[in-house]
Design a protein around this motif. Sequence first.
Motif, PDB file in Angstrom:
ATOM      1  N   MET A 362       0.805  -1.229   0.000  1.00  0.00           N
ATOM      2  CA  MET A 362       0.000   0.000   0.000  1.00  0.00           C
ATOM      3  C   MET A 362       0.839   1.281   0.000  1.00  0.00           C
ATOM      4  O   MET A 362       0.454   2.282  -0.602  1.00  0.00           O
TER       5      MET A 362
ATOM      6  N   GLN B  93      -3.279  -4.203  10.225  1.00  0.00           N
ATOM      7  CA  GLN B  93      -2.063  -5.008  10.107  1.00  0.00           C
ATOM      8  C   GLN B  93      -0.933  -4.004   9.839  1.00  0.00           C
ATOM      9  O   GLN B  93      -0.440  -3.413  10.786  1.00  0.00           O
ATOM     10  N   CYS B  94      -0.551  -3.783   8.576  1.00  0.00           N
ATOM     11  CA  CYS B  94       0.472  -2.750   8.376  1.00  0.00           C
ATOM     12  C   CYS B  94      -0.077  -1.386   8.760  1.00  0.00           C
ATOM     13  O   CYS B  94       0.659  -0.497   9.141  1.00  0.00           O
ATOM     14  N   GLY B  95      -1.382  -1.214   8.651  1.00  0.00           N
ATOM     15  CA  GLY B  95      -2.040  -0.004   9.135  1.00  0.00           C
ATOM     16  C   GLY B  95      -2.106   1.141   8.142  1.00  0.00           C
ATOM     17  O   GLY B  95      -2.795   2.129   8.372  1.00  0.00           O
ATOM     18  N   TYR B  96      -1.420   1.002   7.023  1.00  0.00           N
ATOM     19  CA  TYR B  96      -1.259   2.140   6.106  1.00  0.00           C
ATOM     20  C   TYR B  96      -2.587   2.615   5.527  1.00  0.00           C
ATOM     21  O   TYR B  96      -2.788   3.794   5.309  1.00  0.00           O
ATOM     22  N   CYS B  97      -3.496   1.678   5.289  1.00  0.00           N
ATOM     23  CA  CYS B  97      -4.773   2.058   4.670  1.00  0.00           C
ATOM     24  C   CYS B  97      -5.799   2.544   5.682  1.00  0.00           C
ATOM     25  O   CYS B  97      -6.875   2.976   5.308  1.00  0.00           O
ATOM     26  N   GLN B  98      -5.466   2.387   6.992  1.00  0.00           N
ATOM     27  CA  GLN B  98      -6.549   2.439   7.976  1.00  0.00           C
ATOM     28  C   GLN B  98      -7.137   3.823   8.237  1.00  0.00           C
ATOM     29  O   GLN B  98      -8.318   3.938   8.541  1.00  0.00           O
ATOM     30  N   CYS B 129      -7.471  -2.653   1.113  1.00  0.00           N
ATOM     31  CA  CYS B 129      -6.538  -2.973   2.183  1.00  0.00           C
ATOM     32  C   CYS B 129      -5.648  -4.081   1.624  1.00  0.00           C
ATOM     33  O   CYS B 129      -6.110  -5.197   1.409  1.00  0.00           O
ATOM     34  N   ARG B 130      -4.401  -3.768   1.344  1.00  0.00           N
ATOM     35  CA  ARG B 130      -3.519  -4.755   0.723  1.00  0.00           C
ATOM     36  C   ARG B 130      -3.207  -5.892   1.689  1.00  0.00           C
ATOM     37  O   ARG B 130      -2.931  -7.009   1.274  1.00  0.00           O
ATOM     38  N   CYS B 131      -3.257  -5.607   2.997  1.00  0.00           N
ATOM     39  CA  CYS B 131      -3.065  -6.687   3.979  1.00  0.00           C
ATOM     40  C   CYS B 131      -4.326  -7.530   4.078  1.00  0.00           C
ATOM     41  O   CYS B 131      -4.338  -8.568   4.708  1.00  0.00           O
TER      42      CYS B 131
HETATM   43  S1  FES Z   1      -3.620  -2.790   7.005  1.00  0.00           S
HETATM   44 FE1  FES Z   1      -2.076  -2.885   5.495  1.00  0.00          FE
HETATM   45  S2  FES Z   1      -3.080  -2.064   3.780  1.00  0.00           S
HETATM   46 FE2  FES Z   1      -4.648  -2.219   5.229  1.00  0.00          FE
END
Ligand code: FES
Lengths: 767, 163
Positions: A362, B93-98, B129-131
Amino acid sequence: MNLLNNFSKKKTDDSLQLSRRKFLIGAANSALIMAFAPLTMSMTTSATEAIKQNAFSPSIWFEINTLGEITVHVARCEMGQHVGTALAQIVAEELGANWDDIRVVHASSDPKWGFVMTGGSWSVFQMYKPLSQAGAAGRLTLIDAGAKILGVSPDSCEVRDSKVTSGNKSVTFAEIISKGKFDRTFTPEEMATLPIKSPDKRHTIGFDRLALDVPPKTNGKAVYGIDVELEGMVYARPIIPPTRYGSKVLRVNDSKAKTIKGYLGYEILQDQSNWIEGWVSVIADSYHSAIKAADAIKVSYQPGDTTNISEQDIIDEGHKLVNSKNAGVLFVNDGDTDKAFDSAANTLSATYVTHTAMHFQMEPLNALAELKDGIWHIHCGNQSHSLTLPAVAKALGVTDDEVIIHQYYLGGGFGRRAYGDYAIPAALTAKQYGKPVKLIFTRPDDAKFDQARSASVQKVSAAIDDNNELFGYEHNISAGWPTLSMAPGFMPKGIDDKGNFDPFSTSGSDHWYSIANNRVRTINNPLAQKTFTPGWLRSVGPGWISFGAESFIDEVAHELNKDPVEMRLAMLDGKGKNKGHHPQSVHGAKRLKSVLEQCKKSANWGKKLPKNEGIGFATSFGQEREMPTWIACAAHVAVNPSSGEITVKKIFMTLDCGTVVHPDSALAQIEGSILWGVSLALYEGTEVDKGNYAATNFHNYTPLRMNDMPEMEINFVESTEFPVGLGEPGVIAVAPAIANAIFNATGIRLRELPIKPEHIRQQSKNA
Amino acid sequence: MIEFNLNGKMVETDVPDDTPLLWVIRDEFGLKGTKFGCGIAMCGACTVHLEGAAIRSCSMPIAMAKGKQVNTIEGFDGKHPLQEAWIEEQVPQCGYCQSGQIMQAATLLEKNSSPSDEDISAHMSANICRCMAYPRIKKAIKSAATKSKSAVNIYDPATSEES
Ligand code: FES
Ligand code: FES
C-alpha cells in the motif's frame, strides 16, 4: 536443507546464534539492562562494563527502569504481523512481567549489526528459544535481588505481575531496580539449562494481548517511511528508464519543466554498483512539483536489450527448460525415478503456468537520505537492514560503516522491502544534489520498479505401477530467481553439484508424501532474470510451486479413480524421511495427515452439492521443510459455465503451527493470507509487455476488495510443540484448492494462474 | 492564497491551484495520517471528509477546497467510536490504509446507523486494504454501529469544538 541456516551462516552476529552467546545482566543509567554478548566480547569484561560501552548484541535486548517499565528493543520490522508484540510476549512470559509494563521499540540499524531480516516467516521460530532463556535469566536475577530485599531465600520466591513474592511479602520490579546492584554474566551452557515454564503455567504466551502497534494505526499517528521529514530537505521523483537493466541516458530536455513552480533541477544518477542504470531524478521543493516536472521532462535513452521481451517469450523459454533433460540442478532425488518411469504401467504429466504477480504494497516505495558528519542516514521502512545497507553503501561508493538505516513502520512489505533498492536513487540524488532528499515513487513508478514474482512453468509427471499406485514422481520447475539477483551468496548447491539454486524458487516441491521414486529439478529462467528483477512475494516459491504440485495430485487421483483426499491421506504415512525430527517437525507427515482429516470433516467432504458447485482440497507445509506449518485447505466454489464467473463461497483451513504465541494476530495473519491466496488465484497477475510490467496502478492491478471476500472457517490445532512461521503459509494451498474445486464442479481442469473466466468459457466451449 | 477550514481551524496556503489536497494536508500542514496510495482515486488511502462527504484527496485540487470544511483522521482525536472498535477488533495489520478506511466508514455510519453486511461491503469496496484485513474492518464497523447509534453527530470536530 535449511533455508534459514543458509541465510544465517553468512554472518556471525545473527539471532539464531544467540543460543551460543553469553547473556549479560547489568545496570546502566539507573536501569537494569539484559542483553546478549557479542561473540567477540573478551572474557574479562564485566557485564556492567560491556553494557555501559553498549558492547552488546543489538538484535534484541530489554531493560527495566526504576518505574518498572520494561522496554523490549527488537531488530525486526513491523509490517503488519505485530511481531514486536509476539516477541515481547515470549520475554514477558519467562520474566514474569505484567503485560501493561511492556513497551516495544524497533531499533535502527547500526554498522555493527549482523544479519537482520524480517521475512520467510522466521521471527518467532528463530527467537523463541533464546528469548525464553533470556527471560528466564532475567527472572532468576530479579528473584535473587528481590529475595535479598525481602530477607527470604530465593527458593521461596515466585515471580508474577512484575513482582517477586514470597509468602505474603512481595517487592516490585521497580523497587528491585532502585535498590539492587546487578552485574552478572550467564554462559551459553548456563543459559541452556535455565528452567523454562511448562506450557500449563503460561500466563502470556498463547493469550491474546492487544497488539502494541495497533492504537497508533487508528489515529494517524504511526510514522511510516513516507511520513518522515528533515530540515532543509527537497523532494524528488525518479524517471525510470525503458528497461530494467542496461539503459543509458543520452539527452535530457527539461525546458518545459522550467516553467513549473518549485522545479529545482534534475540529476542523471551515477550508481557505482550499476544496480540502477539510466535513471534521472527530478528535484523540486514539493512532491507535487516533482511529479509534474518529471512528466514534463523528455529523456532520450539508449535502452538495454530487453525492450521487446513479452510474457509469452518468458513462458516459452520456461516450457523449453522444463522439457530439457539436463537443465538446472537437482533438489530432490529419492529412489530411481528414471527406472520407475521406464517400468511404469502408465504415466501422465501436466504443465502448469503462473503469470507475473506484483507486490502493490500500500505504501509506495520511498526513502529519505541525508549525509551528516560523514555518515549517510537513510530513513525508510525496510524488511532487512542487512541486505539493504551494503547495497546502498556500494551504490554510493562508501563503506558499510558509513551508512545508518533508520527504521519506521512499513506500509506493507510482502517481500518488496527485503532488498531495499529503492533507497539507492534517494541516496544518489542526495549525494549529487548536495541536500537531504526525500524521493517518493508515484504508484506507476513503484509498479515499474517492482520486483515481481516471476512467471513460472512447471512440469509434473507421475509413474503408475501395475497395482494402480503412484510410485514415481518428477517435478521440473522454472522461473526467474530473486535470490540470484539480490543475495546470490545465499544460494545452496544442488545435490548433483551442478550448480547453485534459489531455495525461494524451489521450496514447496520437497513435499511430505511418501513416494518411492521422486525427483525435483529446479531451473533458472534467464530471460525472466534479465528482463526484470524477480522478487520474493509473500509465500515465495511454495506460493506458486504448490499450485502445480497440489493440482497434479488431484489429477493423478482422478486418473486412478481414487478420492483425492484419501489418496493424500494414504501417502502421508510419516515414514522414512517424512518422519520429521525434534523439535520443529516432530511427528512429520502425520501432523499433515491429521490437519487434512480435520479439514475434511469441517468441509463436510462428500456431501452433495448443487450443480456447478464443488469443493477441492490442497495441503501445504508452509515455507520450508525445516520449518513446517502444517496446513489443509478446502475451497468451496460455484462456477457459471457460460460466463465463466467463479465465486469462492467459502475457504476452510486447518493449521498446526505448534505453539501459538499470540492467537489473535495469528488468526489475523491467516485471514489476510487466505484472502491473498484467493486474490492471487483469481484477481491479480499481470504480464510482461515490451520489457515492462503491463500493470501500472490499481486500475489495472486489482487485488481482492471487500465485496469479493469469501466466507472463511479457520481452525488452529491446539499444540504445545515448537512454534513455526505464520506470516505467509496461509497463502499457499488456496490456489490449488480452488483449481481442484473448479474441476470437481465442472470437470474443467485449469492449469494457469491467475484463473480467469475466459479460461472456463474456452474450455466449456471445447467440451 | 486559498483559505479553508482544516479540522475546525481556518488555514491558508499559497500552493499552485492544481496541487492535490492530499499534499497540502500532509506536507504544508504536517498532518501525515492521510496517506498516498495510488494518486488516481482507486485505493482510498487518502480519504478525507470535504463538507462531510468522503472524498479522495489525491484527486481533489486544492482550489476546490476553497472556503470549505476539510476533516482528516487527526480531527477525530482518537475519540470516534470507530477508532475504539478498530482497537477492540485489532483491525490494522500494516495499518497504512486504515486512516482512509476509518474516514470512509464514518460516512457510512452517518447515513446508516445499522448497516448490513452488504451495505458495508458496498460502501467499503472503494477502499483497498492490501493486507486484506477486510473481515475485521467489517466486524469493527458493525460493532461501532451497534454500540453507538449516534456515533456521527458527536464526531464532527467543527461542531464539537463550537459546542
Ligand atoms: S492494514 Fe495494510 S493495507 Fe490495510
Ligand atoms: S491515493 Fe487517493 S485514492 Fe489512492
